[in-house]
Write an enzyme that holds these catalytic residues in place. Structure first.
Site, PDB file in Angstrom:
ATOM      1  N   GLY A  71       0.814  -1.210   0.000  1.00 50.95           N
ATOM      2  CA  GLY A  71       0.000   0.000   0.000  1.00 50.95           C
ATOM      3  C   GLY A  71       0.849   1.262   0.000  1.00 50.95           C
ATOM      4  O   GLY A  71       0.527   2.245  -0.685  1.00 50.95           O
ATOM      5  N   ASN A 151      -7.724   4.055   8.890  1.00 47.84           N
ATOM      6  CA  ASN A 151      -7.169   2.881   9.552  1.00 47.84           C
ATOM      7  C   ASN A 151      -7.235   2.962  11.077  1.00 47.84           C
ATOM      8  O   ASN A 151      -7.149   1.951  11.749  1.00 47.84           O
ATOM      9  CB  ASN A 151      -5.717   2.646   9.115  1.00 47.84           C
ATOM     10  CG  ASN A 151      -4.889   3.915   9.153  1.00 47.84           C
ATOM     11  OD1 ASN A 151      -5.190   4.882   8.464  1.00 47.84           O
ATOM     12  ND2 ASN A 151      -3.858   3.929   9.968  1.00 47.84           N
ATOM     13  N   GLN A 179      -7.648   0.003   3.667  1.00 51.72           N
ATOM     14  CA  GLN A 179      -8.525  -0.566   4.702  1.00 51.72           C
ATOM     15  C   GLN A 179      -9.882  -0.997   4.149  1.00 51.72           C
ATOM     16  O   GLN A 179     -10.649  -1.665   4.842  1.00 51.72           O
ATOM     17  CB  GLN A 179      -8.748   0.442   5.833  1.00 51.72           C
ATOM     18  CG  GLN A 179      -7.525   0.692   6.699  1.00 51.72           C
ATOM     19  CD  GLN A 179      -7.117  -0.510   7.549  1.00 51.72           C
ATOM     20  OE1 GLN A 179      -7.929  -1.366   7.893  1.00 51.72           O
ATOM     21  NE2 GLN A 179      -5.838  -0.577   7.869  1.00 51.72           N
ATOM     22  N   SER A 199      -3.635  -3.129  -0.574  1.00 51.01           N
ATOM     23  CA  SER A 199      -2.548  -3.952  -0.045  1.00 51.01           C
ATOM     24  C   SER A 199      -3.087  -5.314   0.362  1.00 51.01           C
ATOM     25  O   SER A 199      -4.165  -5.410   0.948  1.00 51.01           O
ATOM     26  CB  SER A 199      -1.937  -3.246   1.168  1.00 51.01           C
ATOM     27  OG  SER A 199      -0.904  -4.023   1.717  1.00 51.01           O
ATOM     28  N   HIS A 201      -1.915  -7.609   2.594  1.00 53.87           N
ATOM     29  CA  HIS A 201      -1.839  -8.131   3.963  1.00 53.87           C
ATOM     30  C   HIS A 201      -2.924  -7.599   4.888  1.00 53.87           C
ATOM     31  O   HIS A 201      -3.019  -7.997   6.046  1.00 53.87           O
ATOM     32  CB  HIS A 201      -0.439  -7.928   4.561  1.00 53.87           C
ATOM     33  CG  HIS A 201      -0.097  -6.548   5.011  1.00 53.87           C
ATOM     34  ND1 HIS A 201      -0.167  -6.174   6.331  1.00 53.87           N
ATOM     35  CD2 HIS A 201       0.314  -5.457   4.340  1.00 53.87           C
ATOM     36  CE1 HIS A 201       0.207  -4.906   6.448  1.00 53.87           C
ATOM     37  NE2 HIS A 201       0.500  -4.446   5.246  1.00 53.87           N
ATOM     38  N   THR A 237      11.560  -7.763 -10.936  1.00 54.10           N
ATOM     39  CA  THR A 237      10.962  -9.066 -11.237  1.00 54.10           C
ATOM     40  C   THR A 237       9.737  -9.264 -10.356  1.00 54.10           C
ATOM     41  O   THR A 237       9.783  -9.030  -9.148  1.00 54.10           O
ATOM     42  CB  THR A 237      12.001 -10.183 -11.017  1.00 54.10           C
ATOM     43  OG1 THR A 237      13.113  -9.911 -11.875  1.00 54.10           O
ATOM     44  CG2 THR A 237      11.420 -11.552 -11.319  1.00 54.10           C
ATOM     45  N   CYS A 325       3.538   6.182  21.120  1.00 53.57           N
ATOM     46  CA  CYS A 325       4.597   6.003  22.112  1.00 53.57           C
ATOM     47  C   CYS A 325       5.418   4.757  21.857  1.00 53.57           C
ATOM     48  O   CYS A 325       6.628   4.750  22.001  1.00 53.57           O
ATOM     49  CB  CYS A 325       4.011   5.920  23.511  1.00 53.57           C
ATOM     50  SG  CYS A 325       3.063   7.363  23.957  1.00 53.57           S
TER      51      CYS A 325
END
Ligand SMILES: *Cc1c(COP(=O)(O)O)cnc(C)c1O
Length: 408
Positions: A71, A151, A179, A199, A201, A237, A325
């Site tokens: 993404g 997201n 998302q 994306s 994943h 590739t 954080c």
């Protein structure tokens, strides 16, 4: 110890069917798609098939789809590639304040190249107001990039309406749909999308593969020069196993998405209702109505998000906080600040994102753990002691009552 994974906006596990489809392309079918002998041609055919499958899922032509490394690359390519190829027409870009860093940092990089960027504000739900968007368009505006769904807080933007406004002013429209693809129905032609990033994943496919949809006729400068892969527009590739896995994951996700959405939304709403009813001084972040079915984002007063995350992690619950954080920065989330949360409330935020297999029991376990955690943390919180002694008020209560005034 039992592990409950509620961080599916961050990444998802590869489904067994997807892994199975990918496996041959790591071993016996290892050919380079650019080679002309059959081993190479079979790899080339697999990539072509994957392209056709995904294109059909979004109402595009296969020739309009380019595979990328994910993404982030698709966002970079859409925005930098379009800006650099079209700067003779103007150097102004519009985006929103709540984009993923793949878009925000790309826009900031372009500002260093002399482009001007408008970062649109959002309302308290995280929605971009179409009228505010239209008012920001200038004669030199060439591109708008507004995410399909956020997201962090799950807010789904009015993409069709925004794209129509962009087109009425001759502005090209990009959306980061990382998302949303595989979760919400998307037809690029119906919605008027010119450029779209996705994306694998985030939809139970492998990491390291994504795509950029480029409507026919939209000019982009290359980001990665080299060989003639992706019709000379993106060298390297091809990630053949990844591309095959992406198509399989997308096909399954889109076929099941209506059913998954309905099931997830019921679990999501149950979690939200329980949290707001059973944990005092909590608020929901993001829109009630225009919301991804798997997103729960809540803020709690008088505690730190990091402490909450660590205690939940110790109980086997994987969630994420609204502050950065953990990644070494003390800044709270730019998204939570953009929807108007004061720093101290943004710091006490939690995101739970459901997966396709998440059950009511998983979520109940997590909410029970959250209640215990919150009790522990507040018992140790000097701020909470001040509140109970009547020395300070509750910002969340004031926000709910509409009486909160942010200190300038
Ligand atoms: C995860 C995510 C990205 C980045 O995708 P990668 O494939 O990890 O590079 C971009 N935009 C949004 C909205 C995301 O959620």
């Amino acid at each position: 110890m039992k592990q409950i994974y509620l961080d599916n906006a961050s990444t998802t596990p590869v489904r067994p069917e997807v892994l199975e489809a990918m496996l041959p392309y790591f071993s016996e079918e290892f050919g380079n798609p650019s080679s002309i002998y059959p081993l190479g041609q079979r790899a080339s055919d697999a990539v072509a098939d994957a392209r056709a499958v995904i294109a059909a899922l979004i109402g595009a032509k296969p020739s309009e789809l380019y595979f990328t490394s994910g993404g982030s690359e698709a966002d970079n390519w859409a925005i930098k590639g379009f800006a650099r190829a079209n700067q003779a027409k103007g150097r102004h870009i519009i985006t929103s304040a709540i984009e993923h860093h793949a878009v925000l940092h790309t826009c900031q990089a372009l500002e260093k190249e002399g482009f001007e960027v408008t970062y649109l504000p959002v309302d308290g739900d995280g929605l971009v107001d179409p009228a505010v968007f239209e008012a920001a368009i200038r004669p030199d505006t060439i591109l708008a990039s507004i995410m399909f769904a956020n997201n962090e807080i799950g807010t789904i933007e009015p993409i069709g309406e925004l794209a129509a406004i962009a087109h009425a002013h001759g502005v090209t429209f990009h959306t980061d749909a990382v998302q949303a693809f595989g979760h919400e129905p998307i037809d690029v032609t119906e919605l008027g999308i010119d450029l779209m990033s996705a994306s694998a994943h985030k939809l139970n496919g492998p990491k390291g593969v994504g795509f950029l949809y480029v409507r026919k006729g939209v000019k982009l400068a290359n980001l990665i020069d080299g060989g003639q892969q992706e019709r000379g527009r993106r060298a390297t590739t091809e990630n053949v196993p990844g591309i095959v896995g992406f198509a399989k994951a997308a096909e399954l996700a889109c076929a099941e998405s209506a059913e998954v959405r309905e099931r997830q939304a019921a679990i999501r709403d149950h979690a939200i209702e329980r949290i707001l009813a059973e944990i005092p001084h909590a608020r929901l972040n993001g829109s009630h109505d225009s919301r991804l079915s798997n997103n729960v984002n809540v803020s709690f007063e008088f505690i730190e998000g990091e402490g909450m995350l660590l205690q939940l992690a110790a109980r086997g619950i994987c969630v994420s906080s609204g502050s950065a954080c953990t990644s070494g920065s003390l800044d709270p989330s730019h998204v939570l600040l953009a929807i108007g949360l004061p720093h101290e409330i943004a710091h006490g935020s939690l995101r739970m994102t459901l997966g396709r297999d998440t059950t009511m029991e998983d979520v109940d376990f997590a909410v029970d753990a959250l209640k215990t955690t919150m009790g522990n943390l507040r018992m140790m919180s000097p701020l909470y002691e001040d509140y109970q002694a009547g020395r300070v008020g509750s910002i969340i209560e004031d926000m709910a009552a509409g009486t909160y005034r942010r200190a300038e």
